[in-house]
Design a protein around this motif. Structure first.
Motif, PDB file in Angstrom:
ATOM      1  N   VAL A   1       0.844  -1.374  -0.089  1.00  0.00           N
ATOM      2  CA  VAL A   1      -0.001  -0.013   0.036  1.00  0.00           C
ATOM      3  C   VAL A   1       0.909   1.218  -0.006  1.00  0.00           C
ATOM      4  O   VAL A   1       1.881   1.221   0.263  1.00  0.00           O
ATOM      5  CB  VAL A   1      -1.012   0.027   1.094  1.00  0.00           C
ATOM      6  CG1 VAL A   1      -2.061  -1.239   1.247  1.00  0.00           C
ATOM      7  CG2 VAL A   1      -0.159  -0.114   2.639  1.00  0.00           C
ATOM      8  N   ARG A   2       0.189   2.695  -0.529  1.00  0.00           N
ATOM      9  CA  ARG A   2       1.234   3.659  -0.501  1.00  0.00           C
ATOM     10  C   ARG A   2       1.268   4.249   0.585  1.00  0.00           C
ATOM     11  O   ARG A   2       2.180   5.292   0.855  1.00  0.00           O
ATOM     12  CB  ARG A   2       0.565   4.550  -1.643  1.00  0.00           C
ATOM     13  CG  ARG A   2       0.547   3.690  -3.154  1.00  0.00           C
ATOM     14  CD  ARG A   2       0.436   4.622  -4.153  1.00  0.00           C
ATOM     15  NE  ARG A   2      -0.880   5.527  -4.384  1.00  0.00           N
ATOM     16  CZ  ARG A   2      -1.974   5.030  -4.756  1.00  0.00           C
ATOM     17  NH1 ARG A   2      -2.198   4.007  -5.479  1.00  0.00           N
ATOM     18  NH2 ARG A   2      -3.183   5.815  -5.070  1.00  0.00           N
ATOM     19  N   HIS A   3       0.182   4.118   1.798  1.00  0.00           N
ATOM     20  CA  HIS A   3       0.390   4.898   2.903  1.00  0.00           C
ATOM     21  C   HIS A   3       0.188   4.009   4.121  1.00  0.00           C
ATOM     22  O   HIS A   3      -0.688   4.029   4.798  1.00  0.00           O
ATOM     23  CB  HIS A   3      -0.782   5.854   2.818  1.00  0.00           C
ATOM     24  CG  HIS A   3      -0.675   7.011   1.828  1.00  0.00           C
ATOM     25  ND1 HIS A   3       0.198   8.071   2.090  1.00  0.00           N
ATOM     26  CD2 HIS A   3      -1.250   6.995   0.586  1.00  0.00           C
ATOM     27  CE1 HIS A   3       0.112   8.908   0.736  1.00  0.00           C
ATOM     28  NE2 HIS A   3      -0.804   7.953  -0.097  1.00  0.00           N
ATOM     29  N   PRO A   4       1.086   2.995   4.440  1.00  0.00           N
ATOM     30  CA  PRO A   4       0.863   2.127   5.575  1.00  0.00           C
ATOM     31  C   PRO A   4       1.141   2.446   6.724  1.00  0.00           C
ATOM     32  O   PRO A   4       0.454   2.015   7.762  1.00  0.00           O
ATOM     33  CB  PRO A   4       1.994   1.157   5.080  1.00  0.00           C
ATOM     34  CG  PRO A   4       3.159   1.845   4.363  1.00  0.00           C
ATOM     35  CD  PRO A   4       2.428   2.907   3.633  1.00  0.00           C
ATOM     36  N   ALA A   5       1.703   3.424   7.018  1.00  0.00           N
ATOM     37  CA  ALA A   5       1.995   4.234   8.404  1.00  0.00           C
ATOM     38  C   ALA A   5       0.631   4.685   8.832  1.00  0.00           C
ATOM     39  O   ALA A   5       0.143   4.445   9.933  1.00  0.00           O
ATOM     40  CB  ALA A   5       2.992   5.047   8.440  1.00  0.00           C
ATOM     41  N   TYR A   6       0.071   5.484   7.829  1.00  0.00           N
ATOM     42  CA  TYR A   6      -1.344   6.140   8.212  1.00  0.00           C
ATOM     43  C   TYR A   6      -2.496   5.025   8.527  1.00  0.00           C
ATOM     44  O   TYR A   6      -3.222   5.247   9.459  1.00  0.00           O
ATOM     45  CB  TYR A   6      -1.908   7.038   7.179  1.00  0.00           C
ATOM     46  CG  TYR A   6      -1.004   8.231   6.986  1.00  0.00           C
ATOM     47  CD1 TYR A   6       0.004   8.560   7.801  1.00  0.00           C
ATOM     48  CD2 TYR A   6      -1.190   9.069   5.751  1.00  0.00           C
ATOM     49  CE1 TYR A   6       0.814   9.738   7.658  1.00  0.00           C
ATOM     50  CE2 TYR A   6      -0.426   9.974   5.628  1.00  0.00           C
ATOM     51  CZ  TYR A   6       0.619  10.530   6.351  1.00  0.00           C
ATOM     52  OH  TYR A   6       1.540  11.503   6.023  1.00  0.00           O
ATOM     53  N   SER A   7      -2.428   3.937   7.735  1.00  0.00           N
ATOM     54  CA  SER A   7      -3.344   2.791   7.817  1.00  0.00           C
ATOM     55  C   SER A   7      -3.185   2.251   9.421  1.00  0.00           C
ATOM     56  O   SER A   7      -4.343   1.960   9.933  1.00  0.00           O
ATOM     57  CB  SER A   7      -3.293   1.949   6.708  1.00  0.00           C
ATOM     58  OG  SER A   7      -3.538   2.571   5.639  1.00  0.00           O
ATOM     59  N   ALA A   8      -1.790   1.852   9.468  1.00  0.00           N
ATOM     60  CA  ALA A   8      -1.656   1.057  10.780  1.00  0.00           C
ATOM     61  C   ALA A   8      -2.048   1.957  12.124  1.00  0.00           C
ATOM     62  O   ALA A   8      -2.514   1.433  12.993  1.00  0.00           O
ATOM     63  CB  ALA A   8      -0.068   0.625  10.832  1.00  0.00           C
TER      64      ALA A   8
END
Length: 264
Positions: free
Chosen positions: A193-200
């Motif tokens: 995914v392109r924004h894994p930190a935000y998702s997590a």
């Protein structure tokens, strides 16, 4: 670039058009990024290290408490959590402090819009205090579900999310910093995914807000939805910025999902 701006403002030349090169503009904007985020990140790093040290004295690190359910919740989960935060803030502190062609983290461009800047800086001190007063805050690092087994399970899931979060920071490496393009990263969780930190981070917040949602209902849901919306706007402004880079355009063709693989 700064010299031109100062001359334009203070030598009464504002009636003239201000002209600075693209390189000068990027440099000025990046120093503004440094000016804001470097002290914030160093403060986070020091606070996280202090929390870690407070959990154990140097002499007791080799003598960890018995692995009981209570100790897992009171000692081992916070230990893992602060280790993750120390690593994350250490990586970002380095990223803000140093840039070099040898480190392969020279800034190519900086977020050009006021919305992009605002969405980022309201998540950090001192502006996040105001954001918190407006939206409230109903999550926690490790919430109490009134059942020790559920607390352990949800704690493990939350640590898994934060493990993905710090994995993203490790993948960024020396390129870690907000509001900048220092080269496209496609390794680690960025393969999926392109924004894994935000998702997590947001998934952990929602999980740990469940007890508060049961108590406060819609107010807690509204609060978390507001914070999630801010991070969604951050992702959208980052996308708009990075899509000016052909390398990122090619990256989006390979990694189609922004937040959750196979869904969105």
């Amino acid at each position: 670039g700064l010299k031109k701006i100062f001359r334009w403002v203070f030598l009464k030349k504002m009636e003239e058009e201000l002209t600075i090169s693209k390189e000068e503009k990027v440099s000025v904007l990046f120093y503004l990024v440094k000016l804001f985020f470097t002290p914030v990140m160093l403060k986070f790093l020091i606070d996280n290290m202090s929390s870690l040290i407070n959990l154990f004295s140097v002499s007791s690190i080799s003598d960890l408490p018995e692995l009981t359910k209570i100790n897992i919740l009171r000692v081992y989960f916070p230990l893992a959590f602060y280790l993750i935060l120390v690593l994350d803030t250490l990586i970002f502190s380095f990223g803000y402090l140093f840039e070099s062609s040898r480190l392969k983290n020279i800034v190519k461009s900086v977020e050009p819009t006021a919305l992009g800047w605002l969405a980022a800086i309201i998540c950090y001190p001192p502006l996040n205090d105001l954001t918190g007063k407006i939206l409230g805050w109903y999550s926690s690092d490790f919430a109490n579900f009134d059942n020790i087994n559920i607390n352990i399970i949800t704690g493990l899931v939350s640590l898994l999310f934060f493990g993905i979060y710090v994995w993203a920071s490790v993948a960024l490496g020396t390129k870690a910093s907000n509001l900048t393009n220092r080269g496209i990263v496609s390794s680690g969780p960025y393969k999926y995914v392109r924004h894994p930190a935000y998702s997590a981070k947001n998934l952990s917040w929602w999980l740990m807000a469940i007890p508060a949602i049961k108590i406060y209902g819609f107010i807690a849901i509204f609060s978390l939805a507001g914070w999630t919306l801010i991070y969604f706007i951050r992702a959208l402004t980052e996308e708009r910025h990075l899509l000016q880079d052909e390398d990122y355009v090619n990256y989006t063709k390979k990694v189609k999902y922004m937040f959750i693989p196979g869904l969105f």
